[in-house]
Design an enzyme around this catalytic site. Sequence first.
Site, PDB file in Angstrom:
ATOM      1  N   GLN A  35       5.430  -2.332   5.596  1.00  0.00           N
ATOM      2  CA  GLN A  35       4.771  -3.044   4.823  1.00  0.00           C
ATOM      3  C   GLN A  35       4.553  -4.551   5.384  1.00  0.00           C
ATOM      4  OE1 GLN A  35       6.167  -0.904   0.825  1.00  0.00           O
ATOM      5  NE2 GLN A  35       4.831  -2.647   0.503  1.00  0.00           N
ATOM      6  N   GLU A  60      -0.723  -4.785  -8.948  1.00  0.00           N
ATOM      7  CA  GLU A  60       0.642  -4.484  -9.506  1.00  0.00           C
ATOM      8  C   GLU A  60       0.470  -4.589 -11.158  1.00  0.00           C
ATOM      9  OE1 GLU A  60       3.393  -5.467  -5.581  1.00  0.00           O
ATOM     10  OE2 GLU A  60       2.872  -7.009  -6.937  1.00  0.00           O
ATOM     11  N   ARG A  92       5.805  -1.639  -7.061  1.00  0.00           N
ATOM     12  CA  ARG A  92       4.502  -1.955  -7.550  1.00  0.00           C
ATOM     13  C   ARG A  92       4.550  -2.977  -8.637  1.00  0.00           C
ATOM     14  NH1 ARG A  92      -0.389   2.194  -7.860  1.00  0.00           N
ATOM     15  NH2 ARG A  92      -2.055   0.662  -7.901  1.00  0.00           N
ATOM     16  N   CYS A  93       5.287  -4.112  -8.179  1.00  0.00           N
ATOM     17  CA  CYS A  93       5.281  -5.214  -8.958  1.00  0.00           C
ATOM     18  C   CYS A  93       5.663  -6.386  -7.958  1.00  0.00           C
ATOM     19  CB  CYS A  93       6.055  -5.347 -10.089  1.00  0.00           C
ATOM     20  SG  CYS A  93       7.996  -5.066  -9.850  1.00  0.00           S
TER      21      CYS A  93
END
Lengths: 809, 288
Positions: free
Chosen positions: A240, A763, A387-388
């Site tokens: 990522q 997110e 996802r945050c």
Amino acid sequence: MNEQVKIDLDRAERAEKLQGMGCKRKRVEDIRFTQGKGSYVDDLKLPGMVFGDFVRSPHAHARIVSIDTSRAKALPGVIAVLTAADLKPLGLHYMPTLAGDVQAVLAEEKVLFQNQEVAFVIAEDRYIASDATELVDVEYEALPCIVDPFRSMLPDAPILREDIKDKMTGAHGPRKHPNHIFEWQIGDKQATDDVFAKADVTIKEMLVDHRTHPSPLETCQSVASFDKVKGELTLWGTFQAPHVIRTVVSLISGLPEHKIHVIAPDIGGGFGNKVGAYAGYVCSVVGSIVLGVPVKWVEDRMENLSTTSFARDYHMTTELAATKEGKIVGMRVHVLADHGAFDACADPSKWPAGFMNICTGSYDIPVAHLVVDGVYTNKASGGVAYRCSFRVTEAVFAIERAIEVLAQKLGMDSAELRMKNFIRAEQFPYQSALGWEYDSGNYHVAMQKAMDTIGYRQLRAEQAEKREAFKRGETRELMGIGISFFTEIVGAGPAKNCDILGVAMFDSAEIRIHPTGSVIARMGTKSQGQGHETTYAQIIATELGIPADDIMIEEGNTDTAPYGLGTYGSRSTPVAGAATAVAARKIKAKAQMIAAHMLEVHEGDLEWDIDRFRVKGLPEKFKTMKEIAWSAYNAPPPNMEPGLEAVNYYEPPNMTYPFGAYFCIMDIDVDTGVAKTRRFYALDDCGTRINPMIIEGQVHGGLTEAFACAMGQEIRYDEMGNVMGASFMDFFLPTAVETPKWETDFTVTPSPHHPIGAKGVGESPHVGGVPCFSNAVNDAYAFLGAGNIQMPHDAWRLWKVGERLGLHA
Amino acid sequence: MIPGTFAYHRPTTIDSAVALLIELGEDARPLAGGHSLIPLMKTRLASPEHLVDLTGIDGLNGIERSDGDVVIGAMTTQHSLIGSSLLSELVPIVRETSLRIADPQIRYKGTLGGNCANGDPGNDMPALMQCLNARYVLTGNEGPREVAARDFYLGAYETALAAGEILTAVRIPIPAPGHGYAYEKLKRKVGDYATAAAAVMITMAGDTCTSASIGLTNVAETPLWAEEAGRLLVGTKLDEGSIASAVAAAEAITDPASDMRGPADYRTKMAGVMLRRALERARSRAKA
Ligand SMILES: Cc1cc2nc3c(=O)[nH]c(=O)nc-3n(C[C@H](O)[C@H](O)[C@H](O)COP(=O)(O)OP(=O)(O)OC[C@H]3O[C@@H](n4cnc5c(N)ncnc54)[C@H](O)[C@@H]3O)c2cc1C
């Protein structure tokens, strides 16, 4: 046709052709993804490539007595077997973590969690490698293990990290116990304690955001290829943040950074799982350097779920103090954070508990105090932001559950309690008690819109009737209404408080216009499915008046892309999106000079019109961006250097603070504990909306993962430290059948400091969704005096709640 | 998730398959749809050295009526069970149950024989076959023999199949016309094995139950035929009292494992809830 109408139509047509910001442009990357033509790490086949596989520990905590690799090495097709003994002389048996700890690459004297990497077998094919892992004989002496983080710091707790047992100061200050990692504090303790001592009403609740895993569809993997002649390493991997990986590889291998080519090809989902560095990456690199052939490592599903980066595992004692009228006057939170065997959290380096201090939420809370204690246990390490943004799901879960608990204690409607305490529109930019400056918001308007749209009052009336019917024995269903109003903090971040191992968290864009007016642009971020190739092009399209279809976006190759910190924490749009707009504006400024030269007017006489500069008052005299591009190369004004390109490294002045109002209506069958989501409404405010269709897709995906986390997804351990359910048989990944239908909505409150006013959205739905589901469940049982019901809310646990309340005949 | 090394055989007759299985002994396993066996091999919980694929054998496929039975070839896929008009007409509970197995992709490959022979208590077909009092035709080198489904399951992954034997067909006695039936399965998601499931077949005369057979899935090491629970319903009007005692009798014979689907007490109670719901649905379908 009237002249003005004609002009307007022409402008509208030109604008539409650009497919710029605000357009529901179809995702360009989907053409290859939906045809199976994506190119992932595991698609890579190189001549002479060999395969690695790990020998893993069956124990959660054990001393390694001996490792015998001779039987494995004797298997035909096996090329090498690496153990800690081989890595140690290179100083590579441990690697640094992003959190300032070290993490074993291959276990040396001890294993600290089940499935920990003990040896790396390299063989001619994957089958042989896998067979050979069974032939490595490891003798273990089992040790008592710690699974419950509340036992980590007991006086008689077994010491887990013997490698650092005498180091009583960690990366974030003093350690209270050999199994303690850090204590992190923020806020005004004295003032907060005073408020609590005097408050009319206080609540205190242990809220657990349990351990789970981001579980992207594609697992972690890498291919390392070392060219002995050139002394260059090429590393393809599921990264990522490819540039950070390049820097880290350079620092730990000693290879100069320009001789390392890190490439992240298409990535099949990340959700935080692919931010960190893993043993597999290091072993494939070492394997290739030693053997001189490419080495591929591909994690299987069980390895992914049980080793590379869990999420959450925050045990949050959350307190609120309020007046009897319901004005919140203080917040106090203590978090016990279970980090597993190594502190490998992927947070900006100065933030050992991420941005947990966003836990005052959307409310004007005058004082607050937060303490986080991180501890070691015999579990896999990680603690990534699933996802945050960093620990934001945890923070929002704490405040959004706590506010429900407070509402109940006050006997007040929780929507009303929120309304009463929201930060008001005129208070922005708002300074929070725990140190953040919220950029913009309009919470009351968003909440009211959400309540009106779902018919909140009617739903409460229906619920009241249902509850009566339940008490009379006419139904076995409970109805719950879940609310969450979240404020996120994304887009890390300003250099003054955000860096990763010293690298400031800027991001970048490099835009090059070709002579014929088409474009290549490269960013320091890396899409894992977010649709960057589509949306960045839309920003450029609007900024430069070039059709999005003529703009190619490229990311992931560290040789060609400008340095950036990658994609996670919803930072791509806030940071690289800003860089894109700024770089485009530099180009536009040069284009204006060129246009002025072409039209033989003064620069100031020109105005921008969608895709061209035109002479003010003479709309028929113009030069399109395409024409300007040609001139930029072939006939630039005298003394101007030819070409039309720009690069921008953008250091954001602040974070962005997306927010939203979510409502969930749930019906629970008390006899089975099965919960059905009848309706889910999500209103998001992410500032300027670049592509409404992609936003909607992101919201759908984030809500689905929130639903999973709240309603059953977990990584559980038994008391022996055996990881349970680490396969898709048990790990709850909802299919289309289980997934509720999502209703989406929005308001638009642009970020005042972002060049295009965008805040990020990938997110939000996850962050806001988790507490919303949990609140719905808790609300369903609240009238029966259930007290706090912990996640995950899978059927058997809800059935147990009914059992406890005597609801089953 | 990488299986060990194995040899692959593809015989074309039952005799040659049986001969191969006998010759290769313990290290060989029949392969049908592969949707139970291959996942076990990928996790190396099973490492057979030889796979004897039954796909190439003629005559193991198909659904037909013979005497008082419906006879289903072992290699008939779960997908074909769903599509069969003969089954829908005569034994519709087979279709209803098949639809609750896994997902369409798995049902295209997974077979009835594999589901029944596997011996995993999580499979849905075995309890159904016990409920229907089906007989399994087992063929070895001494020719075919029949074993009742109710006698076939000895323990987890332990069955009455002798070494070298193949399950070639399943014979289901055709139930009385107008019977009531239902298969109720509680699962966490599509593709999951049952937390608990109940198969119910009843016949009614007026409002009196004249026969009842109950099978339970995944609440013990083997599928369960709840004989006593069924007996308690016969002669009753399926009133609350008799249903409650049948449910209690069924719950009493369960002995589920605690797993990620839930602890044992929950799964026992869910067997009861599924049975109750299946009985209610079966009754509503029965024609007196
Ligand atoms: C994700 C997933 C979900 C599933 N969910 C369910 C579910 O909800 N309910 C359910 O019932 N099943 C479920 N299954 C299992 C599926 O139905 C299998 O297809 C079935 O259990 C086995 O049938 P098969 O034809 O695939 O057999 P195989 O996997 O090929 O064989 C299974 C076993 O039976 C033996 N065998 C096969 N055929 C014969 C024969 N004719 N004679 C003797 N021995 C034989 C094999 O040697 C092996 O030991 C699921 C499978 C998966 C992968």
